[in-house]
Design a protein around this motif. Structure first.
Motif, PDB file in Angstrom:
ATOM      1  N   TYR A  38       0.179   1.957   7.577  1.00 22.55           N
ATOM      2  CA  TYR A  38       0.930   0.827   7.028  1.00 22.55           C
ATOM      3  C   TYR A  38       0.485  -0.477   7.663  1.00 22.55           C
ATOM      4  O   TYR A  38       0.046  -0.517   8.813  1.00 22.55           O
ATOM      5  CB  TYR A  38       2.436   1.042   7.260  1.00 22.55           C
ATOM      6  N   THR A  39       0.613  -1.535   6.877  1.00 24.98           N
ATOM      7  CA  THR A  39       0.320  -2.864   7.392  1.00 24.98           C
ATOM      8  C   THR A  39       1.502  -3.359   8.217  1.00 24.98           C
ATOM      9  O   THR A  39       2.575  -2.743   8.235  1.00 24.98           O
ATOM     10  CB  THR A  39       0.058  -3.847   6.242  1.00 24.98           C
ATOM     11  N   LYS A  54       3.512  -2.438   4.109  1.00 17.84           N
ATOM     12  CA  LYS A  54       2.834  -1.934   2.919  1.00 17.84           C
ATOM     13  C   LYS A  54       1.980  -0.713   3.260  1.00 17.84           C
ATOM     14  O   LYS A  54       1.486  -0.583   4.397  1.00 17.84           O
ATOM     15  CB  LYS A  54       1.951  -3.024   2.307  1.00 17.84           C
ATOM     16  N   VAL A  96      -1.342   1.233   3.315  1.00 23.03           N
ATOM     17  CA  VAL A  96      -2.769   0.965   3.217  1.00 23.03           C
ATOM     18  C   VAL A  96      -3.369   1.932   2.189  1.00 23.03           C
ATOM     19  O   VAL A  96      -3.122   3.145   2.244  1.00 23.03           O
ATOM     20  CB  VAL A  96      -3.458   1.148   4.580  1.00 23.03           C
ATOM     21  N   THR A  97      -4.125   1.398   1.243  1.00 16.07           N
ATOM     22  CA  THR A  97      -4.694   2.219   0.178  1.00 16.07           C
ATOM     23  C   THR A  97      -5.585   3.312   0.757  1.00 16.07           C
ATOM     24  O   THR A  97      -6.478   3.050   1.558  1.00 16.07           O
ATOM     25  CB  THR A  97      -5.496   1.348  -0.803  1.00 16.07           C
ATOM     26  N   TYR A 109       4.084   4.111  -4.516  1.00 16.57           N
ATOM     27  CA  TYR A 109       3.261   2.912  -4.400  1.00 16.57           C
ATOM     28  C   TYR A 109       2.227   2.865  -5.534  1.00 16.57           C
ATOM     29  O   TYR A 109       1.734   3.906  -5.976  1.00 16.57           O
ATOM     30  CB  TYR A 109       2.498   2.903  -3.071  1.00 16.57           C
ATOM     31  N   ALA A 128      -1.430   1.138  -6.130  1.00 16.31           N
ATOM     32  CA  ALA A 128      -2.547   0.383  -5.554  1.00 16.31           C
ATOM     33  C   ALA A 128      -3.429  -0.224  -6.631  1.00 16.31           C
ATOM     34  O   ALA A 128      -4.119  -1.223  -6.401  1.00 16.31           O
ATOM     35  CB  ALA A 128      -3.383   1.282  -4.644  1.00 16.31           C
ATOM     36  N   SER A 179      -3.602  -2.817  -0.043  1.00 23.70           N
ATOM     37  CA  SER A 179      -2.309  -2.259   0.369  1.00 23.70           C
ATOM     38  C   SER A 179      -1.301  -2.545  -0.728  1.00 23.70           C
ATOM     39  O   SER A 179      -1.526  -3.407  -1.578  1.00 23.70           O
ATOM     40  CB  SER A 179      -1.855  -2.856   1.708  1.00 23.70           C
TER      41      SER A 179
END
Length: 208
Positions: free
Chosen positions: A39-40, A44, A46-47, A158, A160, A173
């Motif tokens: 995660y950021t 978020k 992270v892809t 999520y 992306a 993200s």
């Protein structure tokens, strides 16, 4: 032979250091694993990349939710209208755990790649039927108690790469959807712990 206090202290210190090292190693493994959600700073996801080598569990063409469901998103309606392929992967560790226990562990990552249903190709050999064309969407379903934001049953969702975005930009993200937008529908209608196992033969055949 009697053990001196100094030796006892040294043994205890070494044991404490070994314990701390084990904890640090486990944390490092989680942070570095390519299959573990990252995660950021602003929460978020992270892809994830490299999932093409994960376990492929199933595919469908143009699958969409019924209009009279309590939760039906415009995103899912777009899937059905455009007749796109959904290809689903699960991280290997979660699959191995599911094989043994029939439960999805924490963490579990499911990836959905979305492709156009193409009927033409450069060599001109296709006379009927469709195949996976251009990728136009990428979504993640993540079960993770370490998620920056708490979610029902620890599941979060999520996007992306958005099917509805004409440019089909792949984002580095993406934020989680609110639980009422995705999680609630999965909880009410998926056949096993928020996962649409009923649509994935590789998982479905493992259940009693």
């Amino acid at each position: 032979m009697a053990v001196s206090n100094k030796t006892r202290f040294r043994i205890a210190a070494m044991a404490a250091i070994a314990t701390l090292a084990a904890i640090a190693f486990a944390t490092s493994v989680r942070s570095q694993s390519s299959t573990t959600p990252q995660y950021t700073a602003d929460g978020k996801l992270v892809t994830i990349s490299g999932f093409e080598t994960w376990v492929f569990v199933g595919s469908n063409l143009g699958l969409g939710y019924k209009d009279d469901l309590a939760v039906t998103t415009l995103q899912e309606t777009a899937h059905a209208e455009q007749q796109v392929f959904h290809n689903i992967y699960i991280n290997p560790e979660a699959y191995a755990h599911f094989v043994k226990t029939h439960d999805f562990p924490d963490p579990t990552v499911l990836v959905m790649e979305i492709f156009t249903a193409a009927d033409k190709e450069p060599k001109g050999v296709v006379s009927k039927g469709v195949y996976d064309g251009d990728r136009v969407g990428l979504q993640f379903a993540v079960k993770d108690s370490h998620s920056p934001k708490p979610h029902e049953r620890n599941w979060a969702y999520y996007i992306a790469q958005n099917l509805k975005d004409p440019s089909h930009t792949l984002h580095a993200s993406s934020p989680a959807f609110d639980d009422e937008d995705c999680e609630a529908c999965h909880r009410d209608h998926a056949s096993k712990d928020n996962v649409w196992v009923q649509f994935y033969p590789t998982l479905r055949k493992l259940l009693p």
